[in-house]
Design a protein around this motif. Structure first.
Motif, short mmCIF file in Angstrom:
data_model
loop_
_atom_site.label_atom_id
_atom_site.label_comp_id
_atom_site.label_asym_id
_atom_site.label_seq_id
_atom_site.Cartn_x
_atom_site.Cartn_y
_atom_site.Cartn_z
N THR A 1 0.86 -1.20 0.00
CA THR A 1 0.00 0.00 0.00
C THR A 1 0.88 1.24 0.00
OG1 THR A 1 -1.68 -1.17 1.29
CG2 THR A 1 -1.83 1.24 1.19
N THR A 2 0.53 2.20 -0.87
CA THR A 2 1.21 3.50 -0.86
C THR A 2 0.13 4.57 -0.78
OG1 THR A 2 3.02 2.66 -2.23
CG2 THR A 2 2.76 5.06 -2.10
N TRP A 3 0.15 5.34 0.31
CA TRP A 3 -0.89 6.35 0.50
C TRP A 3 -0.71 7.51 -0.49
CZ3 TRP A 3 -3.85 3.37 2.78
CH2 TRP A 3 -3.50 2.59 3.89
N LYS A 4 -1.77 8.30 -0.63
CA LYS A 4 -1.80 9.38 -1.63
C LYS A 4 -0.62 10.33 -1.46
CE LYS A 4 -4.65 13.25 -3.20
NZ LYS A 4 -5.94 13.98 -3.03
N GLY A 5 -0.33 10.76 -0.26
CA GLY A 5 0.79 11.67 -0.04
C GLY A 5 2.12 11.05 -0.38
N GLN A 6 2.25 9.71 -0.19
CA GLN A 6 3.49 9.02 -0.52
C GLN A 6 3.61 8.77 -2.02
OE1 GLN A 6 2.64 5.62 1.96
NE2 GLN A 6 4.01 6.33 3.61
N ALA A 7 2.45 8.54 -2.68
CA ALA A 7 2.49 8.20 -4.11
C ALA A 7 3.06 9.34 -4.95
CB ALA A 7 1.08 7.85 -4.60
N SER A 8 2.79 10.58 -4.57
CA SER A 8 3.30 11.71 -5.36
C SER A 8 4.81 11.87 -5.24
CB SER A 8 2.62 13.01 -4.90
OG SER A 8 2.90 13.25 -3.52
N ARG A 9 5.40 11.24 -4.24
CA ARG A 9 6.86 11.35 -4.06
C ARG A 9 7.62 10.15 -4.60
NH1 ARG A 9 4.91 13.19 1.03
NH2 ARG A 9 5.42 11.18 1.99
N LEU A 10 6.94 9.17 -5.16
CA LEU A 10 7.63 7.99 -5.70
C LEU A 10 8.42 8.38 -6.94
CD1 LEU A 10 4.93 5.17 -5.42
CD2 LEU A 10 6.85 5.64 -3.88
N SER A 11 9.66 7.97 -7.03
CA SER A 11 10.47 8.23 -8.23
C SER A 11 10.06 7.33 -9.38
CB SER A 11 11.96 8.03 -7.92
OG SER A 11 12.19 6.70 -7.45
N VAL A 12 9.50 6.16 -9.08
CA VAL A 12 9.04 5.22 -10.10
C VAL A 12 7.64 4.77 -9.71
CG1 VAL A 12 9.43 3.01 -11.25
CG2 VAL A 12 11.38 4.45 -10.63
#
Length: 484
Positions: A71-82
């Motif tokens: 699981t990747t929360w919304k705030g974390q998803a925008s910071r994913l490099s890939v």
């Protein structure tokens, strides 16, 4: 809480084992998992990927035997490099935890990395095929670069050698106005910032306070495939393809290739080369203009010279002016010699014609023609006199009738019918009071005027005074006087 997982003692005297609630068990499992593993890195292949409306990402990371829910929360998803894609081999980093509502454990992923360059290249090829199938790489959709743009928009990092190289090269070749849109050129923020910059430049108003560029350059220095990966993201490729402004991509070195290179209108091997493609060399352009001006001057001079020579050649083929005028001059002399005789002959002919015409204008001929006309004039005069006399007689009779009517309507005729006009002191008297005040009275009858002195005589006494001889009647005042 460690006692929770210890082997319970054998109940004595029929006692029961300890009882726990479901929440206690779930909480204990969650603490145990989080305490035992903490932050971990897991390698595997991405399986099913689901993005919820809320923006959270749910996906699986699996190997050949097991599956780990991630699981990747919304705030974390925008910071994913890939961004995780199905079939991509990745290394995910996060915290292992449990979700008691479904009796499941999962990994809360904070970072996603591609596991090896081979996996990145495989994902890149997959994206290339998908975008090429949409026609975004087609040559016919690429726009022609302006020959000499007025304003150039540069999308790159504001610090570093890239922007300095571009500005220096533009200044050397042909100075132009440059608008710089600073962006991150690697990492998780790279792709969205580059896409927003391309779209932002396209939203500028042409000729506005901040004018819209005529050409865009997206530039970055060299690096590894991981460093350049932001320019391989689909959002960047689609933004470059949708740009209405011609775009040059200059990402990496000559051997580096990214998705934006395929959709851009021109791919430059380096940022410096992008500046060279953007503008011509000013000195070379001035030299070319001077050369073209010299060629045009030479061509015009040669053209004038050739036409002058052609004119001279044609002039030699023409006869001399004296030769052209000899014939007309000779005809003029011949006509001039014939002119006096022709004038005399024409005068004699006109004189003969005049004599012939005047032969019929003798006095007796004229008299014979005038006599009928005189009789007609006299007859017309007699008719005019008779008409005038008749018209005059009619007007006279009408005037007499009007005079008789005037006499009939006048006051003298009224006097003949037994009426009289009384005047006192020269004015017409219209009442008894006025007659009493008058010094003397005059009574006009049809046959004369009677003067009465000292006011009116009393009725029935004495002999009436003698009437004076009749005088010429005075005209009465219109609509005044008393008739009795």
């Amino acid at each position: 809480m460690s006692d929770l997982f210890e082997e319970p003692e054998t109940p004595q005297n029929g006692g029961n084992a300890p009882e726990f609630t479901v929440s206690e068990i779930s909480g204990a499992v969650k603490k145990t998992i989080e305490g035992a593993f903490g932050r971990v890195r897991v390698r595997g292949e991405v399986g099913r990927v689901f993005k919820a409306r809320s923006g959270h990402l749910y996906y699986d990371v699996k190997d050949d035997r097991n599956v780990l829910a991630c699981t990747t929360w919304k705030g974390q998803a925008s910071r994913l490099s890939v961004q995780p894609e199905e079939g991509l081999e990745v290394i995910v980093t996060g915290k292992l935890t449990a979700f008691g509502a479904q009796s499941k454990y999962n990994l809360n992923v904070e970072e996603v990395e591609v596991a090896g360059e081979g996996a990145l290249m495989a994902m890149l090829e997959k994206r290339k095929k998908a975008l090429a199938a949409e026609g975004l790489f087609a040559e016919e959709r690429k726009k022609r670069l302006p020959y000499l743009p007025e304003i150039i928009g540069v999308i790159t990092s504001p610090s570093g050698a890239v922007i300095r190289d571009i500005l220096h090269r533009l200044r050397d070749r042909f100075p132009r106005k440059v608008l710089i849109w600073p962006v991150a050129v690697q990492g998780a923020a790279c792709a969205p910032e580059v896409a927003r910059a391309i779209d932002g430049f396209n939203r500028f108003t042409p000729g506005g306070a901040l004018p819209r560029p005529d050409l865009l350059i997206v530039a970055r220095g060299g690096g590894s495939i991981e460093d350049l990966w932001g320019f391989n993201e689909e959002v960047v490729a689609r933004a470059a393809a949708a740009s209405e402004i011609p775009l040059i991509s200059a990402v990496g070195h000559e051997t580096d290739t990214t998705l934006i290179d395929f959709v851009s209108d021109l791919r430059a091997p380096t940022p410096t080369a992008a500046a060279e493609h953007a503008v011509p060399v000013r000195l070379e352009l001035l030299g070319w203009v001077d050369e073209q001006g010299a060629r045009m001057s030479r061509a015009m001079g040669q053209g004038v010279m050739q036409r002058g020579q052609r004119l001279r050649d044609l002039a030699r083929a023409l006869p001399r002016a004296d030769t052209l005028l000899d014939g007309p001059r000779q005809r003029l002399d011949h006509v001039g010699l014939r002119l006096p005789a022709a004038l005399k002959g024409m005068t004699d002919a006109r004189r003969v014609q005049l004599t012939q015409a005047s032969a019929g204008l003798r006095p007796h001929v004229l008299a014979s023609r005038i006599a009928p006309q005189r009789d007609r004039v006299e007859a017309a005069g007699a008719r005019l006199d008779r008409a005038f006399a008749a018209l005059t007689d009619g007007h006279r009779k009408r005037l007499d009738a009007l005079e008789r009517m005037r006499q009939t309507l006048g006051y003298t005729e009224t006097l003949r019918r037994g009426y009289a006009v009384v005047r006192g002191d020269g004015d017409v008297v219209t009442s008894k009071v006025a007659a009493g005040k008058a010094g003397a009275l005059e009574i006009e009858f049809a046959d004369g005027v009677l003067a009465v002195g000292g006011g009116a005589a009393p009725s029935g006494s004495g002999t009436p005074p003698k009437a004076k001889p009749a005088k010429k009647p005075k005209p009465p005042a219109p609509e005044q006087g008393s008739l009795f």
